[in-house]
Write an enzyme that holds these catalytic residues in place. Structure first.
Site, mmCIF file in Angstrom:
data_model
loop_
_atom_site.group_PDB
_atom_site.id
_atom_site.type_symbol
_atom_site.label_atom_id
_atom_site.label_comp_id
_atom_site.label_asym_id
_atom_site.label_seq_id
_atom_site.Cartn_x
_atom_site.Cartn_y
_atom_site.Cartn_z
ATOM 1 N N GLU A 1 40.257 29.021 42.355
ATOM 2 C CA GLU A 1 40.468 30.367 42.899
ATOM 3 C C GLU A 1 41.329 31.135 41.888
ATOM 4 O O GLU A 1 42.365 30.635 41.426
ATOM 5 C CB GLU A 1 41.153 30.207 44.260
ATOM 6 C CG GLU A 1 40.940 31.331 45.209
ATOM 7 C CD GLU A 1 41.913 32.454 44.970
ATOM 8 O OE1 GLU A 1 41.494 33.616 45.054
ATOM 9 O OE2 GLU A 1 43.078 32.190 44.665
ATOM 10 N N ASP B 1 35.061 41.626 43.221
ATOM 11 C CA ASP B 1 34.577 42.162 44.491
ATOM 12 C C ASP B 1 35.471 43.338 44.904
ATOM 13 O O ASP B 1 36.692 43.182 44.984
ATOM 14 C CB ASP B 1 34.603 41.063 45.563
ATOM 15 C CG ASP B 1 33.744 39.869 45.145
ATOM 16 O OD1 ASP B 1 32.694 40.088 44.509
ATOM 17 O OD2 ASP B 1 34.125 38.724 45.424
ATOM 18 N N LYS C 1 35.645 48.438 52.321
ATOM 19 C CA LYS C 1 36.119 48.890 53.651
ATOM 20 C C LYS C 1 37.639 48.831 53.707
ATOM 21 O O LYS C 1 38.243 47.841 53.254
ATOM 22 C CB LYS C 1 35.548 47.986 54.746
ATOM 23 C CG LYS C 1 34.088 48.186 54.988
ATOM 24 C CD LYS C 1 33.644 47.365 56.182
ATOM 25 C CE LYS C 1 32.144 47.473 56.361
ATOM 26 N NZ LYS C 1 31.592 46.447 57.211
ATOM 27 N N ASP D 1 33.136 49.182 38.832
ATOM 28 C CA ASP D 1 32.260 50.350 39.042
ATOM 29 C C ASP D 1 32.767 51.162 40.224
ATOM 30 O O ASP D 1 32.227 52.221 40.510
ATOM 31 C CB ASP D 1 30.832 49.879 39.340
ATOM 32 C CG ASP D 1 30.748 49.199 40.686
ATOM 33 O OD1 ASP D 1 31.471 48.192 40.873
ATOM 34 O OD2 ASP D 1 29.999 49.668 41.561
HETATM 35 C C1 LIG Z 1 31.005 40.479 41.320
HETATM 36 S S1 LIG Z 1 30.987 38.961 40.437
HETATM 37 C C2 LIG Z 1 31.429 39.430 38.765
HETATM 38 C C3 LIG Z 1 31.150 38.339 37.787
HETATM 39 C C4 LIG Z 1 31.466 38.682 36.325
HETATM 40 N N1 LIG Z 1 32.865 38.996 36.128
HETATM 41 C C5 LIG Z 1 30.606 39.834 35.852
HETATM 42 O O1 LIG Z 1 31.148 40.936 35.697
HETATM 43 O O2 LIG Z 1 29.404 39.607 35.680
HETATM 44 C C6 LIG Z 1 32.493 38.224 40.983
HETATM 45 C C7 LIG Z 1 32.622 36.786 40.529
HETATM 46 O O3 LIG Z 1 33.918 36.340 40.848
HETATM 47 C C8 LIG Z 1 33.836 35.126 41.561
HETATM 48 N N2 LIG Z 1 34.968 35.150 42.469
HETATM 49 C C9 LIG Z 1 35.167 35.986 43.507
HETATM 50 N N3 LIG Z 1 36.353 35.755 44.059
HETATM 51 C C10 LIG Z 1 36.908 34.745 43.348
HETATM 52 C C11 LIG Z 1 38.134 34.064 43.440
HETATM 53 N N4 LIG Z 1 39.015 34.384 44.382
HETATM 54 N N5 LIG Z 1 38.402 33.079 42.553
HETATM 55 C C12 LIG Z 1 37.491 32.759 41.586
HETATM 56 N N6 LIG Z 1 36.316 33.376 41.457
HETATM 57 C C13 LIG Z 1 36.030 34.352 42.323
HETATM 58 C C14 LIG Z 1 32.506 35.155 42.268
HETATM 59 O O4 LIG Z 1 32.034 33.865 42.559
HETATM 60 C C15 LIG Z 1 31.660 35.861 41.227
HETATM 61 O O5 LIG Z 1 31.117 34.943 40.291
#
Ligand SMILES: C[S@@+](CC[C@H](N)C(=O)[O-])C[C@H]1O[C@@H](n2cnc3c(N)ncnc32)[C@H](O)[C@@H]1O
Length: 213
Positions: free
Chosen positions: A92, A115, A119, A151
């Site tokens: 994480e 992410d 909301k 974005d």
């Molecule tokens: C929206 S994607 C963006 C991936 C990459 N950075 C890109 O721009 O292509 C978010 C990534 O972060 C990972 N992720 C989300 N929350 C996370 C967390 N708390 N710890 C580790 N990875 C996380 C997800 O599994 C995903 O692969």
């Protein structure tokens, strides 16, 4: 007993399994510790991580990703590309920054398309929070940089407001094309849809509060 997938295990080629998950590590316990370290939080499919590692063989790159399938995919790409300066840590992101990575060890920390949790009631799930930024500050070397790209305009503004409360961070300009910065998978996807990237770049002040060891 902890879940089985959290027990210490052997690393896949390209993966980095820390010697201990329950204490802050020392610099010499991170892979290739004598070269500048760059960390990509939530590295996804690794497009950015691998692009950087190929371009800068003298630096080392650590992707942090919580999904096993994506970690495996990035590991396969690292091996196929013969990239000895790239590793991926299955963990994480917040935990890695707040509890594991050595203080004063990261030259650049990248957070690309996390992410956005659009909301209002979910804003507390966003990774960019005051405590997270404090931890980012602590893991950066003096003069080290935090680069955040999204974005989502609301998330960009949210991060900016939080960063403005830190005197220890100096804001730097960052426009597309200012320096080598390969596009991530999500960046490419959003740009294909006509979305614009918002960039935030800041530097840890060299004279900030001393790093805590
Ligand atoms: C929206 S994607 C963006 C991936 C990459 N950075 C890109 O721009 O292509 C978010 C990534 O972060 C990972 N992720 C989300 N929350 C996370 C967390 N708390 N710890 C580790 N990875 C996380 C997800 O599994 C995903 O692969």
């Amino acid at each position: 007993m902890p879940p089985l997938d959290m027990l210490p295990r052997s690393a896949m080629p390209g993966e980095w399994v820390p010697p201990d998950y329950f204490r802050r590590l020392k610099r010499e316990e991170t892979p290739g510790f004598d070269a500048p370290l760059e960390v990509d939080l939530g590295c996804g499919d690794g497009a950015f991580l691998l692009g950087m590692a190929s371009h800068f063989p003298e630096r080392r790159f650590l992707g942090v990703e919580r999904l096993l399938g994506r970690v495996r995919k990035v590991c396969r790409k690292i091996v196929r590309g013969g990239l000895e300066n790239a590793h991926v840590l299955r963990l994480e992101s917040r935990y890695a920054v707040e509890w594991l990575l050595p203080h004063g060890s990261v030259a650049r920390l990248h957070l690309i398309c996390p992410d956005p949790w659009p909301k209002f009631k979910h804003h507390r799930r966003r990774i960019v929070q005051t405590g997270f930024l404090r931890a980012v500050h602590d893991v950066l070397v003096p003069g080290g940089e935090f680069l955040f790209m999204t974005d989502h305009q609301g998330y960009h503004e949210w991060a900016g407001e939080k960063l403005d409360t830190f005197a220890e961070f100096e804001r730097l300009p960052w426009e597309d094309g200012d320096f080598f910065y390969p596009k991530s998978d999500f960046q490419l996807q959003w740009e294909t849809l006509g979305k614009r990237m918002h960039r935030t770049r800041c530097r840890k002040a060299v004279t900030g509060r001393p790093d805590q060891e």
